[in-house]
Design a protein around this motif. Structure first.
Motif, PDB file in Angstrom:
ATOM      1  N   GLY A 106       0.820  -1.207   0.000  1.00 10.68           N
ATOM      2  CA  GLY A 106       0.000   0.000   0.000  1.00 10.68           C
ATOM      3  C   GLY A 106       0.852   1.253   0.000  1.00 10.68           C
ATOM      4  O   GLY A 106       1.922   1.289   0.616  1.00 10.68           O
ATOM      5  N   ILE A 107       0.395   2.275  -0.695  1.00  8.46           N
ATOM      6  CA  ILE A 107       1.153   3.518  -0.806  1.00  8.46           C
ATOM      7  C   ILE A 107       0.300   4.667  -0.305  1.00  8.46           C
ATOM      8  O   ILE A 107      -0.815   4.892  -0.774  1.00  8.46           O
ATOM      9  CB  ILE A 107       1.596   3.764  -2.257  1.00  8.46           C
ATOM     10  N   THR A 108       0.844   5.392   0.659  1.00 12.61           N
ATOM     11  CA  THR A 108       0.121   6.496   1.287  1.00 12.61           C
ATOM     12  C   THR A 108       0.283   7.801   0.523  1.00 12.61           C
ATOM     13  O   THR A 108      -0.670   8.558   0.358  1.00 12.61           O
ATOM     14  CB  THR A 108       0.606   6.695   2.733  1.00 12.61           C
ATOM     15  N   GLY A 116       6.028  -5.404   6.190  1.00 17.80           N
ATOM     16  CA  GLY A 116       5.399  -6.715   6.227  1.00 17.80           C
ATOM     17  C   GLY A 116       5.491  -7.478   4.925  1.00 17.80           C
ATOM     18  O   GLY A 116       5.114  -8.657   4.868  1.00 17.80           O
ATOM     19  N   ALA A 117       5.973  -6.843   3.872  1.00 14.03           N
ATOM     20  CA  ALA A 117       6.085  -7.510   2.575  1.00 14.03           C
ATOM     21  C   ALA A 117       7.243  -8.503   2.580  1.00 14.03           C
ATOM     22  O   ALA A 117       8.179  -8.394   3.375  1.00 14.03           O
ATOM     23  CB  ALA A 117       6.287  -6.478   1.473  1.00 14.03           C
ATOM     24  N   ASP A 120       4.947   3.267   7.090  1.00 19.76           N
ATOM     25  CA  ASP A 120       6.101   4.161   7.228  1.00 19.76           C
ATOM     26  C   ASP A 120       5.752   5.289   8.186  1.00 19.76           C
ATOM     27  O   ASP A 120       4.638   5.823   8.169  1.00 19.76           O
ATOM     28  CB  ASP A 120       6.506   4.756   5.878  1.00 19.76           C
ATOM     29  N   GLU A 121       6.741   5.666   8.984  1.00 18.40           N
ATOM     30  CA  GLU A 121       6.537   6.772   9.917  1.00 18.40           C
ATOM     31  C   GLU A 121       6.760   8.117   9.250  1.00 18.40           C
ATOM     32  O   GLU A 121       6.142   9.118   9.593  1.00 18.40           O
ATOM     33  CB  GLU A 121       7.487   6.616  11.114  1.00 18.40           C
ATOM     34  N   THR A 171      -0.272  -2.712  15.972  1.00 18.86           N
ATOM     35  CA  THR A 171      -1.733  -2.671  16.140  1.00 18.86           C
ATOM     36  C   THR A 171      -2.476  -3.196  14.917  1.00 18.86           C
ATOM     37  O   THR A 171      -3.708  -3.291  14.947  1.00 18.86           O
ATOM     38  CB  THR A 171      -2.193  -1.226  16.412  1.00 18.86           C
ATOM     39  N   LEU A 172      -1.746  -3.522  13.843  1.00 22.77           N
ATOM     40  CA  LEU A 172      -2.396  -3.933  12.606  1.00 22.77           C
ATOM     41  C   LEU A 172      -2.697  -5.424  12.594  1.00 22.77           C
ATOM     42  O   LEU A 172      -1.977  -6.230  13.208  1.00 22.77           O
ATOM     43  CB  LEU A 172      -1.500  -3.588  11.405  1.00 22.77           C
ATOM     44  N   SER A 173      -3.742  -5.785  11.868  1.00 29.28           N
ATOM     45  CA  SER A 173      -4.051  -7.199  11.669  1.00 29.28           C
ATOM     46  C   SER A 173      -3.039  -7.800  10.704  1.00 29.28           C
ATOM     47  O   SER A 173      -2.288  -7.083  10.035  1.00 29.28           O
ATOM     48  CB  SER A 173      -5.458  -7.348  11.093  1.00 29.28           C
ATOM     49  N   ALA A 174      -3.027  -9.128  10.620  1.00 30.66           N
ATOM     50  CA  ALA A 174      -2.083  -9.808   9.725  1.00 30.66           C
ATOM     51  C   ALA A 174      -2.292  -9.380   8.284  1.00 30.66           C
ATOM     52  O   ALA A 174      -1.338  -9.188   7.521  1.00 30.66           O
ATOM     53  CB  ALA A 174      -2.231 -11.318   9.868  1.00 30.66           C
ATOM     54  N   GLU A 175      -3.556  -9.216   7.880  1.00 33.83           N
ATOM     55  CA  GLU A 175      -3.858  -8.798   6.507  1.00 33.83           C
ATOM     56  C   GLU A 175      -3.377  -7.379   6.243  1.00 33.83           C
ATOM     57  O   GLU A 175      -2.801  -7.102   5.188  1.00 33.83           O
ATOM     58  CB  GLU A 175      -5.363  -8.893   6.266  1.00 33.83           C
ATOM     59  N   GLU A 176      -3.604  -6.475   7.201  1.00 33.90           N
ATOM     60  CA  GLU A 176      -3.162  -5.085   7.039  1.00 33.90           C
ATOM     61  C   GLU A 176      -1.642  -5.002   7.052  1.00 33.90           C
ATOM     62  O   GLU A 176      -1.047  -4.228   6.281  1.00 33.90           O
ATOM     63  CB  GLU A 176      -3.747  -4.223   8.162  1.00 33.90           C
ATOM     64  N   ARG A 177      -1.010  -5.769   7.907  1.00 31.63           N
ATOM     65  CA  ARG A 177       0.455  -5.749   8.000  1.00 31.63           C
ATOM     66  C   ARG A 177       1.097  -6.237   6.700  1.00 31.63           C
ATOM     67  O   ARG A 177       2.147  -5.747   6.296  1.00 31.63           O
ATOM     68  CB  ARG A 177       0.917  -6.615   9.169  1.00 31.63           C
ATOM     69  N   ALA A 178       0.425  -7.190   6.029  1.00 32.91           N
ATOM     70  CA  ALA A 178       0.962  -7.722   4.770  1.00 32.91           C
ATOM     71  C   ALA A 178       1.015  -6.642   3.686  1.00 32.91           C
ATOM     72  O   ALA A 178       1.797  -6.754   2.737  1.00 32.91           O
ATOM     73  CB  ALA A 178       0.131  -8.899   4.304  1.00 32.91           C
TER      74      ALA A 178
END
Length: 377
Positions: free
Chosen positions: A43-45, A108-109, A82-83, A96-103
């Motif tokens: 994901g890109i912010t 997490g990649a 990213d901070e 605090t992220l779920s496994a799916e969100e962390r991926a």
């Protein structure tokens, strides 16, 4: 009124070309990161040209904020997790992220996805250079001259070695030369380094040993540089000056070759600096780039684009240096992670990033010193 006119001339003649060149290079570099990240499912912010406060922007349907920021001296892609713009992981939020969100975060990649995403930025810079050179060669062709000697200067390394007018240079240190530019390119980065020049005279070849002289040349804009020369000159009659045209496929090949010449020439120059054969006065920063952009702009769009290609290669090489905070530093960490089977610890990374930032600041200060005060003794 005259002061206002000078300011306007500086803006349009130097600042605008500089920003055009820099923005093109930064955009392509960051687009490399962006496309590889998207392809990898990260994901890109944000995608920003420039740093600091946002001037203008929009958010696309994927949630990425595309923006133009106030300080136009770089750019960044900010990934999920990213901070900050330097891709420092936000460990507190990641927890605090779920496994799916962390991926979907960069950290997490999978390791190979992170490596591909990081390497894509410098690779995009090399592709940009190849594309620019290919297009200019396809449109304008290239002026070449045969490596035939029209005149031997006295005194010089060539005169001492016995080179004569009419000699055809065949190879240098065993490397074939096909044009006079090949000769100049090879010798210019080898001042005071013994070389063997193979010449053909009256149908017979012979090897001549010589040591290129170190000399200072001044270009048409007054810029000075030290290069190696052997004291030979060609002219239109001896060198058979001509413009060679290329098909699109041939132009791409020439573009790749020209990009490779810049890469090898850069390493040759840096090795000469380290060994003390050449000065470090050609290492420049934004001031030097802005000055060069303005100078090339006076020669036309093609010249300015070729400068952009050269700078794009330089930016690509700089980012591949194994210095933390640069792309090469991240790739170094990934190599260690691949060997250890686990990532480098956050504390170690933080210390490394601080050291890397210090090195970059030192290089920036040195380059700015060169830009401001000219050549060092």
């Amino acid at each position: 009124m005259e002061l206002l006119s000078q300011a306007f001339g500086f803006l349009t003649g130097t600042i605008v070309p500089f920003l055009v060149v820099l923005t093109l290079i930064v955009f392509v570099h960051e687009m490399g990161h962006y496309l590889a990240g998207r392809w990898s499912g990260i994901g890109i912010t944000a995608f920003s040209i420039g740093f600091g406060p946002e001037i203008a922007g929009f958010t696309d349907r994927r949630g990425t904020r595309w923006k133009l920021s106030a300080i136009p001296l770089g750019g960044y892609v900010k990934f999920h997790g990213d901070e900050d713009a330097a891709s420092t992981p936000d460990y507190a939020r990641l927890g605090t992220l779920s496994a799916e969100e962390r991926a979907r975060t960069f950290l997490g990649a999978a390791l190979w996805k992170r490596a591909v995403t990081v390497a894509a930025g410098p690779i995009a810079n090399f592709i940009l250079a190849i594309a620019i050179f290919s297009v200019t060669f396809a449109i304008y062709g290239r002026q070449v001259a045969d490596p035939v000697v029209a005149e031997v200067r006295e005194p010089s390394a060539a005169a001492t070695a016995g080179v004569l007018p009419g000699d055809l240079l065949v190879a240098i240190d065993g490397t074939p030369v096909r044009t006079f530019e090949d000769v100049r390119r090879y010798i210019s980065v080898r001042p005071e380094v013994p070389i063997v020049v193979t010449i053909r005279r009256d149908g017979a070849e012979q090897n001549l040993r010589m040591v290129p002289d170190r000399t200072e040349l001044t270009d048409q804009f007054g810029n000075k540089m030290e290069v190696g020369i052997i004291g030979i000159v060609t002219d239109e009659a001896a060198g058979n000056f001509r413009v060679v045209s290329y098909s699109p496929a041939e132009a791409v090949g020439q573009g790749m070759q020209q990009t490779w010449y810049i890469v090898t020439g850069t390493f040759d120059y840096l090795s000469n600096v380290v060994t003390g054969r050449m000065k470090a006065d050609q290492i420049g920063g934004p001031i030097r780039v802005a000055q060069a952009s303005g100078q090339m702009a006076t020669l036309g769009v093609a010249a300015l684009l070729q400068l952009a290609a050269v700078l794009s290669v330089s930016i690509g090489l700089l980012n591949l240096m194994p210095v933390p905070v640069l792309d090469g530093g991240h790739l170094m960490f990934y190599a260690v992670e691949a060997l250890r089977g686990k990532p480098v610890g956050p504390r170690a990374q933080e210390i490394a990033f601080r050291i890397g930032m210090g090195l970059i600041l030192m290089l920036t200060v040195f380059a700015t010193w060169n830009d401001t005060f000219g050549r060092l003794g």
